[in-house]
Design an enzyme around this catalytic site. Structure first.
Site, PDB file in Angstrom:
ATOM      1  N   GLY A 186       0.732  -1.190   0.122  1.00 12.27           N
ATOM      2  CA  GLY A 186       0.147  -0.030   0.031  1.00 12.27           C
ATOM      3  C   GLY A 186       0.861   1.244  -0.151  1.00 12.27           C
ATOM      4  O   GLY A 186       1.985   1.366  -0.564  1.00 12.27           O
ATOM      5  N   SER A 187       0.184   2.625   0.646  1.00 10.16           N
ATOM      6  CA  SER A 187       0.892   3.595   0.525  1.00 10.16           C
ATOM      7  C   SER A 187       2.453   3.772   1.064  1.00 10.16           C
ATOM      8  O   SER A 187       2.918   4.866   0.846  1.00 10.16           O
ATOM      9  CB  SER A 187       0.136   4.588   1.083  1.00 10.16           C
ATOM     10  N   VAL A 188       2.822   2.847   1.771  1.00 10.84           N
ATOM     11  CA  VAL A 188       4.198   2.993   2.205  1.00 10.84           C
ATOM     12  C   VAL A 188       5.322   3.005   1.059  1.00 10.84           C
ATOM     13  O   VAL A 188       6.363   3.167   1.219  1.00 10.84           O
ATOM     14  CB  VAL A 188       4.788   1.930   3.247  1.00 10.84           C
ATOM     15  N   MET A 189       4.855   2.637  -0.019  1.00 13.82           N
ATOM     16  CA  MET A 189       5.507   2.561  -1.211  1.00 13.82           C
ATOM     17  C   MET A 189       5.680   4.023  -2.065  1.00 13.82           C
ATOM     18  O   MET A 189       6.593   4.233  -2.729  1.00 13.82           O
ATOM     19  CB  MET A 189       5.141   1.544  -2.237  1.00 13.82           C
TER      20      MET A 189
END
Length: 653
Positions: free
Chosen positions: A379-382
């Site tokens: 998810g958004s941690v990338m």
């Protein structure tokens, strides 16, 4: 004329007869061996005696030849066989167990150690044999002193004393030795027939794997035909926090002993185990060692393994993971703490766990070392790596703006949405608000492989240097030109598979000004050379952008720590449905960050799988990150880089 004896005439029959007989006797003397025969009748008996005499000599010569041949066979041609047989009766090969190496944390505190244990055994056959021998000696001697000594030895062999010291049933001991007090001990055949036979006749275990203190209560009796064997039992301190890292011991497949079956115990089994030694010893009638003769195989002690783990921080991490897991009724929770400057793993754990001192608690779920085994869509941690790709491309800088209106964008027949309409935003706002639309527009504006290549440069899609047993490499697929939707989803953390260890390593590289140190778990091993993943200025810019996440208006305000600047990123992703698509009611909450942001020292990654009470990472994972990071900064005396908040004082009444 007086009567006179007439002389026989020469040639007459009366003269020639005796002469012929004398000639015949002389001819027969070659086999008569010079025995004079006075009459013809005695001559027949002499022939028979001579034949008997010759036959006896032949038999004696043949017997002598057989004896000499047998002696030559035994003493020359087959001597070694009988030497070995004799040695078996008076010698034995004793195994010297190697001491398995201790696994310690970075400060030398033991995490896996050895507890010495003993098995005490009894030889019923040797006992009975010695008992009958003493009885026979006492009955055969007339000397009072000898009788008294023999009687004393028999009293020392009283099985009641052995049963009491070993807390072993006396009836079983008596049944094992089968002593017959009425037996004639002087009759060797009867004694041999009465000696114990079959299973357990040469080895009866009295105490199995007991502490040295318990074994000593029996050994100090110096009881005949009692011996002991030493073992080492593995013991794990802080069992639950370290269970998945250290692994456990189990029986080898060939039944030769215990070996490491998982984790560090398995990966470094040969180094830890060493090699047992073998010593040839002279033994007594009671199987007790009298003297060591020679070392057959040298003893090689196991080597210690010094991990990079800080057991204090490991305990803190596990307790936080356990607390959030239980509070959120989650499937599992995992976490890692990495030293940004070295790549050393200071803590790595998962909940639920098990007590590695009690393997009955172990099952397939709680023994998984999830940070290196489990793969997931992050998810958004990338998104920080998407921004890094944008800066490295030269098409974007820290002042670049992206229009996200109206809060959604259509790509390849799919609609990608934000949490709201953020309008025109900068790259730092992209990170702060976690904009999927802005990430998508960057990905579509860069070369087809730009996002995937940047993720792979940060270590995604490849195993870490930990090389842990069964570690997953994850997967990053480089999209084709026409795969617009894949290019878009990669930019905000869908369509790839990563591990928590890869995330911790990548964020540590961002915190270290773009210089990525491979993860390291064993201090004794030389560290691999670091790699400059992106430019230092770009890495510092991304870290500054991530600071906004923990500040006012950010998605991870619960990750803030008083006195420190904290940079990080939330990630709330949907769990994959095996039947296809994604669950609508199952999520994954992740927070990864570094601190202090001015000069990062630690990277901490937290993942909570399928929390049931709350779903957003800012609510679930961010508080755990704050508690773990705060304790790491405290333990290592990292100076503040931000003024402390003033405590509000209650008004005086």
């Amino acid at each position: 004329m007086s009567k006179s004896t007439k002389k026989p005439k020469l040639g007459s029959a009366s003269v020639t007869a005796p002469l012929e007989r004398d000639t015949q006797n002389k001819k027969r003397s070659w086999w008569s061996f010079g025995v004079k025969k006075r009459t013809g009748a005695s001559l027949v008996g002499g022939k028979q005696d001579a034949r008997r005499y010759l036959l006896v000599w032949l038999i004696m010569a043949l017997a002598m030849f057989v004896l000499i041949a047998r002696a030559a066979y035994l003493q020359i041609f087959n001597a070694q066989f009988y030497i070995d047989k004799g040695d078996e009766l008076i010698t034995t090969v004793r195994t010297e167990p190697s001491y398995r190496g201790v696994i310690t944390d970075r400060a030398g505190a033991p995490l896996a150690a050895n507890a010495p244990l003993y098995t005490v055994f009894f030889d019923p056959y040797a006992y009975a044999e010695e008992y009958y021998r003493l009885v026979a000696d006492m009955n055969s001697t007339k000397k009072d002193a000898v009788k008294q000594r023999t009687l004393t030895k028999l009293k020392d062999m009283d099985l009641v004393k052995l049963a009491a010291a070993a807390n072993f049933p006396l009836e079983k001991l008596q049944a094992a030795v089968k002593i017959d007090p009425k037996l004639d001990a002087s009759d060797d055949k009867k004694v041999q027939a009465a000696l114990p036979k079959g299973a357990g006749s040469r080895r009866l275990v009295l105490l199995n794997r007991v502490s040295p203190e318990i074994a000593e209560s029996v050994m100090q009796l110096e009881f005949f035909a009692v011996g002991r064997e030493q073992y080492f039992q593995r013991y794990y301190l802080q069992a639950e926090p370290n269970a998945q890292i250290l692994g456990f011991m189990g029986q080898s497949s060939d039944g030769s002993g215990y070996i490491g079956r998982a984790g560090i115990e398995a990966k470094y089994n040969e180094l830890l185990a060493g090699k047992d030694g073998k010593v040839l010893t002279l033994r007594s009638r009671g199987s007790q060692v009298i003297q060591e003769i020679e070392q057959i195989e040298p003893l090689v002690e196991g080597r210690d393994i010094n991990l990079t783990i800080d057991s204090r921080l490991q305990y803190v991490l596990y307790k936080e993971l356990e607390q959030v897991g239980r509070l959120q009724s989650a499937r599992s929770s995992s976490g890692m703490v990495v030293d940004v400057k070295t790549g050393e793993v200071l803590a790595m754990g998962s909940w639920p766990s098990f007590n590695s001192n009690n393997l009955s608690e172990r099952d397939g779920a709680n023994e998984r070392n999830r940070p290196v085994l489990d793969v997931f869509e992050p998810g958004s941690v990338m998104k920080p790596f998407t921004v890094a790709a944008a800066l490295e491309s030269g098409k974007y800088n820290t002042n670049s703006v992206i229009d996200t209106s109206p809060g959604s964008v259509s790509v390849g027949g799919y609609t990608i949405r934000d949490g709201g309409n953020y309008g025109v935003i900068t790259l730092d706002k992209l990170i702060q608000k976690s904009s999927n639309v802005a990430s998508t527009k960057i990905a579509l504006n860069l070369p087809t492989n730009a996002i995937a290549n940047m993720q792979m440069k940060f270590g995604f899609g490849a195993k870490t240097a930990l090389d842990f047993p069964a570690e997953s490499a994850g997967k990053v697929i480089v999209p084709k030109d026409r795969e617009l939707s894949r290019r878009a989803t990669l930019s905000y953390g869908y369509g790839q598979q990563v591990t928590l260890a890869q995330l911790a390593q990548a964020y540590a590289a961002l915190g270290n000004r773009g210089l990525m140190y491979p993860l390291r778990l064993v201090k004794d091993q030389p560290s691999k050379e670091p790699t400059q993943v992106i430019g230092a200025q770009h890495a510092e810019a991304v870290v500054r952008m991530m600071e906004l996440v923990t500040g006012a208006g950010g998605t991870g305000q619960a990750a803030a720590i008083d006195g420190y600047r904290v940079a990080g990123k939330t990630g709330t992703s949907r769990r994959t449905n095996p039947q296809g698509g994604y669950y609508t009611d199952q999520h994954r909450a992740i927070f990864v960050g570094v601190a202090p942001a001015s000069n990062p020292r630690f990277a901490v990654a937290i993942l909570v799988e399928d929390p049931r009470r709350q779903s957003y990472a800012g609510q679930v994972a961010a508080p755990v990150f704050a508690n773990v990071m705060k304790e790491a900064l405290r333990l290592y005396n990292v100076p503040y880089d931000k003024p402390l908040r003033q405590a509000t004082q209650a008004p005086l009444s």
